[in-house]
Design a protein around this motif. Sequence first.
Motif, PDB file in Angstrom:
ATOM      1  N   PRO A  19      44.797  38.105  46.522  1.00  7.89           N
ATOM      2  CA  PRO A  19      45.528  37.456  45.649  1.00  7.89           C
ATOM      3  C   PRO A  19      45.434  36.043  45.868  1.00  7.89           C
ATOM      4  O   PRO A  19      45.523  34.889  45.058  1.00  7.89           O
ATOM      5  CB  PRO A  19      46.887  37.714  45.741  1.00  7.89           C
ATOM      6  N   MET A  20      45.337  35.418  47.286  1.00  2.00           N
ATOM      7  CA  MET A  20      45.115  34.154  47.830  1.00  2.00           C
ATOM      8  C   MET A  20      43.610  33.498  47.239  1.00  2.00           C
ATOM      9  O   MET A  20      43.725  32.328  46.480  1.00  2.00           O
ATOM     10  CB  MET A  20      45.126  34.136  49.295  1.00  2.00           C
ATOM     11  N   ALA A  21      42.508  34.347  47.059  1.00  4.75           N
ATOM     12  CA  ALA A  21      41.300  33.875  46.472  1.00  4.75           C
ATOM     13  C   ALA A  21      41.443  33.797  44.764  1.00  4.75           C
ATOM     14  O   ALA A  21      41.004  32.976  44.128  1.00  4.75           O
ATOM     15  CB  ALA A  21      40.393  34.986  46.656  1.00  4.75           C
ATOM     16  N   VAL A  33      33.591  34.597  46.514  1.00  4.32           N
ATOM     17  CA  VAL A  33      34.080  35.794  47.409  1.00  4.32           C
ATOM     18  C   VAL A  33      32.834  36.477  48.241  1.00  4.32           C
ATOM     19  O   VAL A  33      31.865  36.866  47.649  1.00  4.32           O
ATOM     20  CB  VAL A  33      34.984  36.484  46.850  1.00  4.32           C
ATOM     21  N   TYR A  34      33.297  36.963  49.287  1.00  9.07           N
ATOM     22  CA  TYR A  34      32.563  38.072  49.959  1.00  9.07           C
ATOM     23  C   TYR A  34      33.841  38.931  50.831  1.00  9.07           C
ATOM     24  O   TYR A  34      34.754  38.555  51.089  1.00  9.07           O
ATOM     25  CB  TYR A  34      31.910  37.370  51.242  1.00  9.07           C
ATOM     26  N   ASN A  35      33.286  40.260  50.619  1.00  9.14           N
ATOM     27  CA  ASN A  35      34.196  40.956  51.356  1.00  9.14           C
ATOM     28  C   ASN A  35      33.263  42.317  51.988  1.00  9.14           C
ATOM     29  O   ASN A  35      32.031  42.622  51.340  1.00  9.14           O
ATOM     30  CB  ASN A  35      35.210  41.952  50.367  1.00  9.14           C
ATOM     31  N   ARG A  36      33.507  42.798  53.092  1.00  7.42           N
ATOM     32  CA  ARG A  36      32.809  43.779  53.906  1.00  7.42           C
ATOM     33  C   ARG A  36      32.442  45.070  52.957  1.00  7.42           C
ATOM     34  O   ARG A  36      31.398  45.286  52.729  1.00  7.42           O
ATOM     35  CB  ARG A  36      33.378  44.258  54.971  1.00  7.42           C
ATOM     36  N   THR A  37      33.586  45.417  52.221  1.00  6.06           N
ATOM     37  CA  THR A  37      33.402  46.401  51.273  1.00  6.06           C
ATOM     38  C   THR A  37      33.121  45.910  49.962  1.00  6.06           C
ATOM     39  O   THR A  37      33.804  45.247  49.430  1.00  6.06           O
ATOM     40  CB  THR A  37      34.635  47.364  51.099  1.00  6.06           C
ATOM     41  N   SER A  38      31.849  45.946  49.346  1.00  3.49           N
ATOM     42  CA  SER A  38      31.466  45.278  48.130  1.00  3.49           C
ATOM     43  C   SER A  38      32.313  45.607  46.937  1.00  3.49           C
ATOM     44  O   SER A  38      32.518  44.720  45.758  1.00  3.49           O
ATOM     45  CB  SER A  38      30.078  45.365  47.795  1.00  3.49           C
ATOM     46  N   ALA A  39      32.709  46.703  46.849  1.00  5.37           N
ATOM     47  CA  ALA A  39      33.544  47.276  45.584  1.00  5.37           C
ATOM     48  C   ALA A  39      34.706  46.477  45.497  1.00  5.37           C
ATOM     49  O   ALA A  39      35.067  46.100  44.335  1.00  5.37           O
ATOM     50  CB  ALA A  39      33.878  48.745  45.828  1.00  5.37           C
ATOM     51  N   LYS A  40      35.393  45.938  46.723  1.00  4.10           N
ATOM     52  CA  LYS A  40      36.538  45.353  46.555  1.00  4.10           C
ATOM     53  C   LYS A  40      36.405  43.916  45.838  1.00  4.10           C
ATOM     54  O   LYS A  40      36.876  43.348  45.039  1.00  4.10           O
ATOM     55  CB  LYS A  40      37.178  45.205  47.980  1.00  4.10           C
ATOM     56  N   ALA A  41      35.131  43.351  46.168  1.00  4.72           N
ATOM     57  CA  ALA A  41      34.467  41.833  45.777  1.00  4.72           C
ATOM     58  C   ALA A  41      34.423  42.279  44.117  1.00  4.72           C
ATOM     59  O   ALA A  41      34.461  41.367  43.504  1.00  4.72           O
ATOM     60  CB  ALA A  41      33.368  41.566  46.466  1.00  4.72           C
ATOM     61  N   SER A  42      33.692  43.401  43.660  1.00  6.33           N
ATOM     62  CA  SER A  42      33.516  43.592  42.435  1.00  6.33           C
ATOM     63  C   SER A  42      34.720  43.610  41.741  1.00  6.33           C
ATOM     64  O   SER A  42      34.856  42.846  40.481  1.00  6.33           O
ATOM     65  CB  SER A  42      32.637  45.003  42.299  1.00  6.33           C
ATOM     66  N   ASP A  43      35.831  44.481  42.155  1.00  4.75           N
ATOM     67  CA  ASP A  43      36.867  44.249  41.628  1.00  4.75           C
ATOM     68  C   ASP A  43      37.779  42.840  41.415  1.00  4.75           C
ATOM     69  O   ASP A  43      38.268  42.645  40.348  1.00  4.75           O
ATOM     70  CB  ASP A  43      37.965  45.231  42.582  1.00  4.75           C
ATOM     71  N   TRP A  44      37.564  42.095  42.465  1.00  4.26           N
ATOM     72  CA  TRP A  44      37.952  40.883  42.302  1.00  4.26           C
ATOM     73  C   TRP A  44      37.408  40.033  41.359  1.00  4.26           C
ATOM     74  O   TRP A  44      37.940  39.361  40.414  1.00  4.26           O
ATOM     75  CB  TRP A  44      37.832  40.268  43.784  1.00  4.26           C
ATOM     76  N   GLN A  45      36.043  40.120  41.229  1.00  3.01           N
ATOM     77  CA  GLN A  45      35.248  39.466  40.205  1.00  3.01           C
ATOM     78  C   GLN A  45      35.650  39.729  38.865  1.00  3.01           C
ATOM     79  O   GLN A  45      35.990  38.809  37.908  1.00  3.01           O
ATOM     80  CB  GLN A  45      33.812  39.554  40.412  1.00  3.01           C
ATOM     81  N   ALA A  46      35.974  41.076  38.685  1.00  3.92           N
ATOM     82  CA  ALA A  46      36.244  41.467  37.309  1.00  3.92           C
ATOM     83  C   ALA A  46      37.597  41.313  36.814  1.00  3.92           C
ATOM     84  O   ALA A  46      37.844  40.839  35.698  1.00  3.92           O
ATOM     85  CB  ALA A  46      36.632  43.143  37.218  1.00  3.92           C
ATOM     86  N   GLN A  47      38.556  41.067  37.834  1.00  8.01           N
ATOM     87  CA  GLN A  47      39.998  40.408  37.627  1.00  8.01           C
ATOM     88  C   GLN A  47      40.097  38.845  37.294  1.00  8.01           C
ATOM     89  O   GLN A  47      40.764  38.297  36.545  1.00  8.01           O
ATOM     90  CB  GLN A  47      40.932  40.907  38.558  1.00  8.01           C
TER      91      GLN A  47
END
Length: 293
Positions: A19-21, A33-47
């Motif tokens: 949420p901060m990003a 953004v970057y996250n070690r688990t790329s699926a989380k980064a994809s979720d963030w990008q989609a949102q």
Amino acid sequence: MENKTMKVSFIGLGVMGFPMAGHLQTNGYDVCVYNRTSAKASDWQAQYQGRMAATPAEAASGADMVFVCVGNDDDVRQVVYGETGILAGLAAGALVIDHTTASAELARELAEACSKQDIGFLDAPVSGGQAGAETGQLTIMVGGEETDYAQAQPVMDAYARHSQLLGKHGSGQLAKMMNQICIAGIVQGLSEALHFGQQAGLDCAAVIDVISKGAAQSWQMENRAATMIDGKYEFGFAVDWMRKDLSIALNEARRNGSTLALTALVDQYYADVQKLGGGRWDTSSLLTRLHQK
């Protein structure tokens, strides 16, 4: 002067970083953004419709500021150093802001490493929990140079209700240790009070309604007493993370000669909660160990 056309990067999309990003993106910054688990980064990008990168270096490339919010000292080092790390992608004149709750020693180490590349650094751990991150109401304790803080402060306002520069590098982390020391004692006191009231047969919800209007009032009482009474702990700031934070404080105390007797005791009480299977329970779960007596 705040410049929302600046490019910023956010490394670490956990319950706080996600949420901060998001607040940075929705406030008009160009966020990668970057996250070690790329699926989380994809979720963030989609949102949030921002950008994502495959490595910390890629995320940092071209950025004016890079924000980091990961788990511990080793996690920070993994995303900062090396061929794929933040420092490999940043240009001189950029600024790194570490929101991770880590050691003061690491903050000083990172400040020196950044300085060698003419990059600014702030240690800036946060308080307010997941709810504070989601509502943009975090409190930020900052260590570093005043010029770097002046640059970062209006950007951090996207997710903070208050931030304050407290001194040289490491001061933010030391302040966060004080924060966690206070929380540990308050939660233990609240747990014992509720246990006492339950054993005495009182309506604890009614008692809390009264005493929360007086000198016993605290954030923990206002936000955790009701769920403690109901025995609900599957949310909030995990016991495992609190023990990590208290370990940092206890190690620092050994270095600076301070006495943290209550903190050491509560840390062991949290170890009891872990043995009950509550490593991921909220820190207010200290009450559960008293039910075992």
